[in-house]
Every structure is written in structure tokens, then in C-alpha cells.
Design an enzyme around this catalytic site. Structure first.
Site, PDB file in Angstrom:
ATOM      1  N   ARG A  42       1.034  -1.143   0.002  1.00  0.00           N
ATOM      2  CA  ARG A  42      -0.006   0.017   0.018  1.00  0.00           C
ATOM      3  C   ARG A  42       1.073   1.316  -0.006  1.00  0.00           C
ATOM      4  NH1 ARG A  42      -5.276  -1.189   3.984  1.00  0.00           N
ATOM      5  NH2 ARG A  42      -6.180  -2.885   2.811  1.00  0.00           N
ATOM      6  N   ASP A 147     -14.498   9.957   9.314  1.00  0.00           N
ATOM      7  CA  ASP A 147     -13.408   8.728   9.020  1.00  0.00           C
ATOM      8  C   ASP A 147     -12.232   9.584   9.098  1.00  0.00           C
ATOM      9  OD1 ASP A 147     -13.965   5.936   7.582  1.00  0.00           O
ATOM     10  OD2 ASP A 147     -11.982   6.668   7.402  1.00  0.00           O
TER      11      ASP A 147
END
Length: 277
Positions: A42, A147
Site C-alpha cells: 500500500r 472517518d
């Protein structure tokens, strides 16, 4: 010279442990050694974008050359998992429509407030808004989505999704609240402006000691997030969120997470559904 795949795997264990400890401390996400390959994968694009050759060089930039502050948001965005779907775990939305909302007294002056506390790309918040809009003649409502991940919050605010992502939305709700793209937007959909006016999204870290959110929330969703936290962090987050519920408010977790909710003022009333007493 090693190929890129091999080079990226030469990250120094000490620095990797330091990184995962930082992530755990700052945003609560546990990343054991078994997740190392996932973390490397990632972060690979960011390594290339910043001009480094190896993950070890990137870590040295973070921890030895004062590069961490500028990279934190990128790292947090990379390591957080944002799997979500519209009307995921549909029994919760049925409970909202059939049990929670009918008990709400019509005509009240106060807004009915829902908080999607790990909103990801917004699917949960928009699904909730569709259910609430179906009762618009009975209640005044608003939805907040939060978030830690800046990228998914930006997508949630745009409210544009591939058409196939909206497939789980019940047909009658899709016809009312989803606009079908045409021309260059063919294959995409956007949530109707009537909903977008009532739903807001902000960045929020669940590991923060306090949350800048109202303390009279009627329903809080925190689903499929606690599984990434250590037990002591789970307890702290649940306790803080419970403090933002109105008396009689509901707290909904993922169906695999019911057993981790052990909060004195929350009693279970349905699978993965708790009520503040």
C-alpha cells in the site's frame, strides 16, 4: 541492483516496528508482522512518488530526517481498510426503519441525528439518509459521517459512485434518491441533492481523547471497525461514543463485534444493536 519487488522487502525490522507502533498509537489500527507485505504494497506508490528507491529509505526519511509530519495523513490513508457497501448488513437498516423511527414522536422540534462514525466512502451514511428520507414527513433529520481517511471522506462528499456499487440499494429508494449519469458520466451515479443537503462529512480520529460532535445523537453506527483495535482501545472508543448518545439512543456495531461491547450504560436489544439506558 535488485529489482523493485525485492528491494521493497528489505525494510529494516526496527523501523517497521516503529511505524506500526505509531499507527497503533495514533489511529488504533493493529498491524502485526503478518500484515507487513500488505503495508509495503500500500505504501509502494508513495515511495515512488517521493523519489525513494526502497521502503527502508522511505522509513529513514520518516524517522531520521524529520519527514514524518508531512507523511502522516498519507500513511494513515494507506493502511486503513475501507471495505463498505450500500445497505451492508441490511437487518440494521430494517431495524432503523421498523423499530427506531416508528417510536420517534412526530413533529418534535429537535433533529433526529445519526452519526456514521467510520463512514469510509459514505455508503453507510447515504444508505441511512435514504431510510430517513422515506420518513421525511414525520421527522426532521441530519446525518454526520466521519472517518480518519481523507481520501474516502473526499469521495463521500462528492457522492459519486460506479453504478454497480448502488446495486444493493432497494429499487424504490434508488429511483428516488440516485441520479443516473449520462454522457461522460455514463456508468456513474450521484446521490440526489435532497439528501446531500442533509448529510455532512468530516475527518475524525476515533483515538482522539474527545470528539467535536453533539452529545444528543439518536443513532451511532460503528460497524466492522472495532475488529482492528486492541481490546483496551475498543473499550475506550465505545465509552467515548456512548457519551455522545442521547438517552435511549442506539449504538450499532458489526455483527461480528457484539461481544466486544461491554459498556455499563449500553444494553443489547437486537443482534449487534445496543441502547443507552
Amino acid at each position: 541492483m535488485h529489482d523493485a519487488e525485492t528491494t521493497l522487502r528489505t525494510v529494516d525490522d526496527r523501523r517497521f516496528d516503529k511505524l506500526t507502533a505509531l499507527i497503533r498509537r495514533e489511529i488504533g489500527v493493529r498491524l502485526p508482522t503478518s500484515k507487513r507485505q500488505m503495508v509495503e504494497s500500500r505504501l509502494r506508490r508513495r515511495i515512488v512518488d517521493t523519489g525513494f528507491t526502497t521502503l527502508d529509505d522511505y522509513m529513514a526519511h520518516l524517522f531520521d530526517h524529520d519527514g514524518l509530519a508531512d507523511e502522516l495523513d498519507v500513511i494513515f490513508d494507506a493502511v486503513t481498510t475501507n471495505k463498505t457497501d450500500f445497505f451492508r448488513e441490511p437487518a440494521h437498516f430494517e431495524f432503523l426503519a421498523e423499530r427506531i423511527l416508528p417510536a420517534r414522536r412526530p413533529g418534535g422540534a429537535r433533529f433526529f441525528k445519526v452519526w456514521s462514525a467510520a463512514a469510509s466512502c459514505g455508503a453507510e451514511a447515504w444508505s441511512t439518509a435514504m431510510v430517513l428520507a422515506d420518513h421525511h414527513h414525520e421527522i426532521r433529520w441530519s446525518v454526520l459521517g466521519t472517518d480518519i481517511n481523507t481520501r474516502v471522506i473526499a469521495q463521500a462528499r462528492r457522492a459519486i459512485y460506479p453504478s454497480e456499487q448502488l446495486a444493493p440499494v432497494p429499487r424504490h429508494l434508488r429511483e428516488r434518491y440516485v441520479m443516473i449519469g449520462t454522457g461522460e458520466m455514463t456508468g456513474s451515479c450521484r446521490i440526489h441533492p435532497d439528501l446531500r443537503r442533509r448529510v455532512s462529512f468530516n475527518r475524525l480520529n476515533l483515538m482522539a481523547p474527545s470528539y467535536p460532535v453533539d452529545r444528543d445523537i439518536d443513532v451511532i453506527f460503528l460497524r466492522n471497525v472495532l475488529i482492528y483495535f486492541a481490546p483496551e482501545d475498543q473499550a475506550r472508543v465505545i465509552a467515548r461514543l456512548a457519551g455522545h448518545l442521547a438517552p435511549g439512543g442506539f449504538f450499532l456495531v458489526g455483527h461480528s463485534e457484539s461481544m466486544v461491547v461491554d459498556q455499563p450504560d449500553l444494553e443489547q436489544v437486537a443482534p449487534a444493536v445496543f441502547r443507552k439506558v
